[in-house]
Write an enzyme that holds these catalytic residues in place. Structure first.
Site, PDB file in Angstrom:
ATOM      1  N   CYS A  45      50.221  72.091   1.795  1.00  0.00           N
ATOM      2  CA  CYS A  45      49.804  73.103   0.817  1.00  0.00           C
ATOM      3  C   CYS A  45      48.468  72.721   0.175  1.00  0.00           C
ATOM      4  O   CYS A  45      48.299  71.589  -0.273  1.00  0.00           O
ATOM      5  CB  CYS A  45      50.867  73.261  -0.263  1.00  0.00           C
ATOM      6  SG  CYS A  45      50.423  74.506  -1.495  1.00  0.00           S
TER       7      CYS A  45
ATOM      8  N   CYS B 154      54.722  77.989   0.866  1.00  0.00           N
ATOM      9  CA  CYS B 154      55.522  77.924  -0.368  1.00  0.00           C
ATOM     10  C   CYS B 154      56.769  78.795  -0.190  1.00  0.00           C
ATOM     11  O   CYS B 154      57.026  79.737  -0.940  1.00  0.00           O
ATOM     12  CB  CYS B 154      54.689  78.403  -1.549  1.00  0.00           C
ATOM     13  SG  CYS B 154      55.375  77.987  -3.171  1.00  0.00           S
TER      14      CYS B 154
ATOM     15  N   GLU C  42      52.246  98.560   3.607  1.00  0.00           N
ATOM     16  CA  GLU C  42      52.762  98.067   2.332  1.00  0.00           C
ATOM     17  C   GLU C  42      54.107  98.708   1.989  1.00  0.00           C
ATOM     18  O   GLU C  42      55.009  98.052   1.483  1.00  0.00           O
ATOM     19  CB  GLU C  42      51.753  98.324   1.208  1.00  0.00           C
ATOM     20  CG  GLU C  42      50.496  97.477   1.287  1.00  0.00           C
ATOM     21  CD  GLU C  42      50.785  95.987   1.198  1.00  0.00           C
ATOM     22  OE1 GLU C  42      51.758  95.595   0.529  1.00  0.00           O
ATOM     23  OE2 GLU C  42      50.027  95.211   1.804  1.00  0.00           O
TER      24      GLU C  42
ATOM     25  N   CYS D  81      49.959  71.542  -8.234  1.00  0.00           N
ATOM     26  CA  CYS D  81      51.188  72.333  -8.403  1.00  0.00           C
ATOM     27  C   CYS D  81      52.177  71.566  -9.275  1.00  0.00           C
ATOM     28  O   CYS D  81      52.657  70.484  -8.890  1.00  0.00           O
ATOM     29  CB  CYS D  81      51.803  72.633  -7.038  1.00  0.00           C
ATOM     30  SG  CYS D  81      53.419  73.440  -7.150  1.00  0.00           S
TER      31      CYS D  81
ATOM     32  N   CYS E  73      55.222  71.438   1.328  1.00  0.00           N
ATOM     33  CA  CYS E  73      54.232  71.024   0.337  1.00  0.00           C
ATOM     34  C   CYS E  73      53.168  70.094   0.927  1.00  0.00           C
ATOM     35  O   CYS E  73      52.041  70.033   0.431  1.00  0.00           O
ATOM     36  CB  CYS E  73      54.925  70.351  -0.848  1.00  0.00           C
ATOM     37  SG  CYS E  73      56.116  71.430  -1.669  1.00  0.00           S
TER      38      CYS E  73
END
Length: 356
Positions: A208, A198, A41, A214, A205
């Site tokens: 998606c 995205c 991270e 959305c 899309c």
DNA sequence: TAATCGTGGCA
DNA sequence: TTGCCAAGATT
């Protein structure tokens, strides 16, 4: 706002299922071991996955656990971080390892609030560790998630606005899955969706899992959301390098202060003023006319355009190093163990290759 | 709080 | 070449 209610109940289940089928699964740091998750991270902050793939394995091989990292020298940590950028991350990583050993008995805490006490660990990073390793119902909020949320709810706030940032956190929290056991897949799904579907440019899309709920997609506004951040002013900075070699071919390096650019790395003596550089040279018994001006190096940072001009000279056998310049003569074969700024590393490699 | 902090990828 | 940004945090 009926659509929003549907959205909130549908989002997490769909995302979890999508992640399991279509998300990324082969990444080295996809584990429940806090040390490895934390390390990944930190490395991934403002840094692309492809870049981290180069660094992560070497780092883990050298420092297999938090005890090994805590016991290391800071320079050893910075040496492995060389070229990855944002070097305060490496210095904080080292401090945080010592915090885990000294304040938490060598065991990473499981709660987000506790994790945030670690140097270099903010809310989003703490949430990622807590979610991946301990199934904590905490949300991350990185660039991916902000983009997904702004499109999902057609939010067109100013990214620099603090109230808008707070709204994004609240929105993200409201979407968390009911079942804590879903948190790892959900959290990974947030990042995977943003990174592979995205996307900022050319979002896909058509594939998606959220394309029917959305708002940005339904309104044809995916290209304009999220709003662009205000452009940062890029300042031109002239930087003069004093590249000294002794007769054995070693180059003189000094450790940079923790504050500022390349903090904690090793670099040749340098200044933004040519007069200062001449003064530095005189500390080595070298006059301005003995310096050879090299070729300008352009190096662009996010907020700085550096124009670096190296001046080279050969120092005497017993270079009278002034007490105010602490440093070391480093032989070419030993450069690898020092953390060195990218442009200097490239420069020294180029010079070395031209000699042989 | 707005500025600072690296490097690389992409268009 | 330039703009924009990437699994942000710190001061």
């Amino acid at each position: 706002m009926r659509n929003e209610e549907v959205l909130k109940s549908e989002f997490a289940p769909r995302l979890v299922q999508w992640q399991r089928q279509h998300g990324r699964h082969g990444l080295l740091w996809q584990t429940r071991e806090p040390y490895r998750v934390w390390l990944s991270e930190i490395m991934l902050q403002q840094t692309q996955v492809a870049t981290v793939l180069d660094y992560y394995p070497r780092f883990v091989a050298t420092f297999p656990d938090v005890q090994a990292l805590a016991a290391a020298e800071e320079d050893a940590v910075l040496g492995l971080w060389q070229g990855l950028g944002y070097y305060s991350r490496a210095r904080n990583l080292h401090k945080a390892a010592q915090q885990v050993v000294n304040e938490f008995g060598g065991v990473f805490p499981s709660e987000r609030i506790e994790l945030e006490r670690l140097c270099g660990v903010g809310r989003s990073t703490a949430a990622a560790i807590a979610a991946f390793c301990f199934n904590a119902r905490e949300t991350i909020l990185d660039g991916n998630v902000k983009r997904v949320l702004c499109r999902l709810f057609a939010l067109d706030g100013d990214p620099a606005n603090k109230a808008f940032e707070a709204k994004l956190w609240t929105t993200a929290e409201a979407l968390l899955p009911r079942n804590a056991a879903d948190m790892p897949a959900y959290t990974q799904g947030l990042m995977d969706l943003g990174a592979t579907v995205c996307k900022r440019l050319k979002p896909v899309c058509a594939v998606c899992p959220m394309n029917d709920i959305c708002l940005a997609h339904l309104q044809g506004r995916t290209a304009e959301l999220p709003r662009r951040k205000a452009a940062v002013a890029v300042k031109d900075v002239a930087l003069y390098w004093l590249v000294l070699r002794n007769r054995a071919g070693a180059v003189f390096l000094t450790k940079r202060p923790a504050k500022g650019i390349w903090g904690g790395l090793w670099c040749v003596p340098c200044s933004e003023s040519l007069d200062d550089l001449y003064a530095l040279a005189r500390d080595f018994g070298i006059q301005a006319e003995d310096l050879t001006e090299g070729i300008e190096i352009k190096h662009r940072l996010t907020h700085r355009q550096l124009m670096i001009l190296p001046f080279t000279a050969v120092a005497g056998e017993q270079a009278p190093v002034s007490a105010r310049i602490a440093g070391e003569w480093v032989a070419p074969e030993n450069l690898a163990i020092y953390g060195i700024p990218k442009p200097l590393h490239s420069y020294l490699n180029a010079v070395q290759n031209s000699l042989f």
